[in-house]
Design a protein around this motif. Structure first.
Motif, PDB file in Angstrom:
ATOM      1  N   ALA A  84       0.886  -1.349   0.045  1.00 33.48           N
ATOM      2  CA  ALA A  84      -0.026  -0.065   0.140  1.00 33.48           C
ATOM      3  C   ALA A  84       1.093   1.316  -0.133  1.00 33.48           C
ATOM      4  N   SER A  85       0.670   2.206  -0.998  1.00 34.56           N
ATOM      5  CA  SER A  85       1.223   3.456  -0.990  1.00 34.56           C
ATOM      6  C   SER A  85       0.692   4.633  -0.204  1.00 34.56           C
ATOM      7  N   LEU A  86       1.234   5.132   0.565  1.00 29.85           N
ATOM      8  CA  LEU A  86       0.755   6.307   1.613  1.00 29.85           C
ATOM      9  C   LEU A  86       1.832   7.416   1.406  1.00 29.85           C
ATOM     10  N   TRP A  87       1.394   8.553   1.872  1.00 30.82           N
ATOM     11  CA  TRP A  87       2.470   9.699   2.160  1.00 30.82           C
ATOM     12  C   TRP A  87       2.469  10.027   3.494  1.00 30.82           C
ATOM     13  N   GLY A  88       3.363  10.648   3.855  1.00 32.74           N
ATOM     14  CA  GLY A  88       3.424  11.277   5.426  1.00 32.74           C
ATOM     15  C   GLY A  88       3.742  10.053   6.180  1.00 32.74           C
ATOM     16  N   ASN A  89       3.729  10.313   7.622  1.00 34.22           N
ATOM     17  CA  ASN A  89       4.164   9.421   8.596  1.00 34.22           C
ATOM     18  C   ASN A  89       2.743   8.680   9.147  1.00 34.22           C
ATOM     19  N   PRO A  90       2.931   7.655  10.026  1.00 35.10           N
ATOM     20  CA  PRO A  90       1.705   7.030  10.661  1.00 35.10           C
ATOM     21  C   PRO A  90       0.921   8.386  11.604  1.00 35.10           C
ATOM     22  N   ARG A  91      -0.425   8.633  11.195  1.00 38.84           N
ATOM     23  CA  ARG A  91      -1.013   9.644  12.236  1.00 38.84           C
ATOM     24  C   ARG A  91      -2.638   9.041  12.202  1.00 38.84           C
ATOM     25  N   ALA A  92      -3.404  10.097  12.662  1.00 35.24           N
ATOM     26  CA  ALA A  92      -4.635   9.683  12.927  1.00 35.24           C
ATOM     27  C   ALA A  92      -5.494   9.144  11.659  1.00 35.24           C
ATOM     28  N   VAL A  93      -5.155   9.734  10.598  1.00 31.49           N
ATOM     29  CA  VAL A  93      -5.797   9.513   9.398  1.00 31.49           C
ATOM     30  C   VAL A  93      -5.202   8.119   8.640  1.00 31.49           C
ATOM     31  N   THR A  94      -4.470   7.401   9.067  1.00 26.07           N
ATOM     32  CA  THR A  94      -3.766   6.235   8.789  1.00 26.07           C
ATOM     33  C   THR A  94      -4.227   5.149   9.538  1.00 26.07           C
ATOM     34  N   ARG A  95      -4.759   5.363  10.508  1.00 21.65           N
ATOM     35  CA  ARG A  95      -5.224   4.486  11.498  1.00 21.65           C
ATOM     36  C   ARG A  95      -6.232   3.284  11.066  1.00 21.65           C
ATOM     37  N   GLY A 100      -1.693 -14.943   8.928  1.00 21.81           N
ATOM     38  CA  GLY A 100      -0.505 -14.775   8.315  1.00 21.81           C
ATOM     39  C   GLY A 100      -0.084 -14.885   6.899  1.00 21.81           C
ATOM     40  N   ASN A 101      -1.154 -15.278   6.100  1.00 26.96           N
ATOM     41  CA  ASN A 101      -1.151 -15.471   4.787  1.00 26.96           C
ATOM     42  C   ASN A 101      -1.380 -14.535   3.844  1.00 26.96           C
ATOM     43  N   PHE A 102      -2.276 -13.535   4.438  1.00 22.43           N
ATOM     44  CA  PHE A 102      -2.500 -12.281   3.412  1.00 22.43           C
ATOM     45  C   PHE A 102      -1.983 -11.172   4.338  1.00 22.43           C
ATOM     46  N   THR A 103      -1.060 -10.455   3.794  1.00 20.77           N
ATOM     47  CA  THR A 103      -0.547  -9.088   4.597  1.00 20.77           C
ATOM     48  C   THR A 103      -0.405  -8.326   3.710  1.00 20.77           C
ATOM     49  N   ILE A 104      -0.900  -6.882   4.102  1.00 17.58           N
ATOM     50  CA  ILE A 104      -0.901  -5.895   3.563  1.00 17.58           C
ATOM     51  C   ILE A 104       0.399  -4.672   4.072  1.00 17.58           C
ATOM     52  N   LYS A 105       1.587  -4.773   3.377  1.00 16.17           N
ATOM     53  CA  LYS A 105       2.496  -3.830   4.110  1.00 16.17           C
ATOM     54  C   LYS A 105       2.365  -2.505   3.582  1.00 16.17           C
ATOM     55  N   ILE A 106       2.141  -1.426   4.772  1.00 16.34           N
ATOM     56  CA  ILE A 106       1.977   0.025   4.248  1.00 16.34           C
ATOM     57  C   ILE A 106       3.178   0.586   4.299  1.00 16.34           C
ATOM     58  N   ASN A 107       3.512   1.194   3.032  1.00 17.66           N
ATOM     59  CA  ASN A 107       4.645   2.115   2.657  1.00 17.66           C
ATOM     60  C   ASN A 107       4.266   3.511   2.976  1.00 17.66           C
ATOM     61  N   TYR A 108       4.997   4.062   3.865  1.00 16.96           N
ATOM     62  CA  TYR A 108       4.579   5.536   4.229  1.00 16.96           C
ATOM     63  C   TYR A 108       5.585   6.539   3.446  1.00 16.96           C
ATOM     64  N   GLY A 109       5.412   7.715   3.770  1.00 19.12           N
ATOM     65  CA  GLY A 109       6.413   8.668   3.081  1.00 19.12           C
ATOM     66  C   GLY A 109       6.809   8.680   1.616  1.00 19.12           C
ATOM     67  N   GLU A 110       5.882   8.287   0.693  1.00 16.67           N
ATOM     68  CA  GLU A 110       5.964   8.408  -0.656  1.00 16.67           C
ATOM     69  C   GLU A 110       7.206   7.377  -1.027  1.00 16.67           C
ATOM     70  N   THR A 111       7.194   6.265  -0.266  1.00 18.63           N
ATOM     71  CA  THR A 111       8.428   5.540  -0.767  1.00 18.63           C
ATOM     72  C   THR A 111       8.443   4.729  -2.221  1.00 18.63           C
ATOM     73  N   LEU A 112       7.114   4.415  -2.223  1.00 16.91           N
ATOM     74  CA  LEU A 112       6.820   3.807  -3.647  1.00 16.91           C
ATOM     75  C   LEU A 112       6.206   4.591  -4.800  1.00 16.91           C
ATOM     76  N   SER A 113       5.688   5.794  -4.510  1.00 22.12           N
ATOM     77  CA  SER A 113       5.299   6.897  -5.492  1.00 22.12           C
ATOM     78  C   SER A 113       5.029   8.034  -4.969  1.00 22.12           C
ATOM     79  N   ALA A 114       5.177   9.124  -5.580  1.00 23.66           N
ATOM     80  CA  ALA A 114       4.666  10.406  -5.224  1.00 23.66           C
ATOM     81  C   ALA A 114       3.275  10.564  -5.025  1.00 23.66           C
ATOM     82  N   ALA A 115       2.627  11.110  -4.036  1.00 20.72           N
ATOM     83  CA  ALA A 115       1.170  11.168  -3.767  1.00 20.72           C
ATOM     84  C   ALA A 115       0.298  11.724  -5.140  1.00 20.72           C
ATOM     85  N   ARG A 116       0.911  12.398  -5.741  1.00 24.18           N
ATOM     86  CA  ARG A 116       0.183  13.018  -7.026  1.00 24.18           C
ATOM     87  C   ARG A 116       0.305  11.699  -8.053  1.00 24.18           C
TER      88      ARG A 116
END
Length: 338
Positions: free
Chosen positions: A29-40, A55-71
């Motif tokens: 999952a591609s997100l921007w910013g850091n963990p905060r209320a809106v990411t809960r 544990g067979n299905f996992t969603i890795k949360i990637n913060y800080g635009e590490t995968l893609s720019a927000a736009r």
């Protein structure tokens, strides 16, 4: 009580039995910013599906635009670069003009429960599904943001006229509404707002109330803040890659759907927790600006209907824009019991 009941239901579902699909699946999952209320919300979903699937299905949360720019998250989804993306329609209105209907100012969304019902219904709105389909994306849930308010320095805007010529940080439809009120809206990036206020580049900034003001430390320099103005909020949904979702085992697809209420419950809990922390701090150190019902009607007369009409007119050649606005307004009325 809503939060507790949804959480209890989720826990009960987990205890009832683990689902073990044959395939081990990891999504990004591609997100921007850091963990905060809106990411809960997405964090609660990720925890739920991992526990539910043993544990067979996992969603890795990637913060800080590490995968893609927000736009560019929607572009990356269309290319299959990852499976889940957060986006805000106001960041790239040309890519998703229909979705910007929820960015319009002064929509009748008076509380979080109504916000959730309207945003959740919109994810199932067929024209929106078709618009996202052009990006090979599937609507899922919204990272529902609370109604925005303003915090500022300098002369408090106690009257409608006080907003004239004021430089304000305001995005999307809120920015258009403030322009109609005579303000000068700017798109200062969130991390730069503190410095902009401190140096007088802007006199006020709009953010989701109440946690964001504290997250960016604006209360340290703010002299006043509005409460109950409710100029609007932003439409920031999470979308799924259509191919990725289609390729999920059926039980994992069901988990993603079952987790939707948990997303909203976690967000509501986070915002309520933040309000208890931050609002007393704001009120102890700043002037609270509230408006009478008559003043609020004046705000909406100038900042709402004209912007709505402009939006309908500018988009009517692309899709049935009046129908989209009517869908939102009618859903909001039904959610509010009107």
């Amino acid at each position: 009580m809503l939060v507790r009941s949804v959480l209890a239901a989720a826990v009960a579902a987990m205890v009832a039995g683990q689902v073990s699909a044959a395939d081990k699946v990891e999504w990004n999952a591609s997100l921007w910013g850091n963990p905060r209320a809106v990411t809960r919300g997405i964090e609660a979903v990720a925890k739920y599906v991992e526990e539910k699937s043993a544990g067979n299905f996992t969603i890795k949360i990637n913060y800080g635009e590490t995968l893609s720019a927000a736009r560019e998250n929607i572009d990356s989804i269309s290319l299959g670069a990852f499976e889940v993306a957060q986006m805000c329609t106001s960041y790239h209105p040309g890519k998703n003009p229909l979705g910007t209907v929820l960015d319009l100012p002064f929509l009748p969304l008076p509380n979080f429960d109504v916000l959730v019902k309207v945003h959740d219904a919109f994810q199932n709105y067929e024209p929106w599904q078709k618009e996202l389909g052009r990006w090979n994306a599937k609507p899922w849930v919204t990272a529902v943001l609370p109604q925005y308010e303003f915090m500022g320095v300098g002369k408090p805007p106690r009257e409608l006229e006080d907003w004239k010529s004021m430089r304000v940080r305001a995005l999307g439809g809120i920015g258009e509404a403030m322009r109609n009120l005579g303000s000068v809206p700017t798109t200062v990036p969130a991390p730069e707002v503190y410095t902009s206020l401190e140096r007088g580049v802007v006199q006020a900034a709009s953010f989701p109330y109440s946690y964001t003001f504290g997250a960016y430390r604006l209360h340290e320099i703010g002299k006043w803040f509005t409460e109950g103005l409710q100029p609007g909020t932003l439409h920031c949904p999470f979308v799924l890659g259509k191919d990725a979702y289609a390729n999920l085992p059926a039980e994992y697809q069901q988990m993603m759907q079952d987790a939707i209420p948990l997303n909203y419950a976690a967000l509501k809990s986070a915002y309520e927790e933040a309000d208890k922390k931050w609002i007393p701090i704001y009120k102890a150190n700043m002037e609270v600006i509230t408006y009478t019902e008559e003043q609020h009607k004046a705000f909406k007369a100038v900042g709402a209907k004209p912007v709505w009409d402009d939006w309908v007119e500018s988009n009517k050649g692309k899709f049935d824009s009046q129908a989209a606005l009517d869908f939102v307004l009618n859903t909001a009325a039904a959610a509010a019991g009107k």
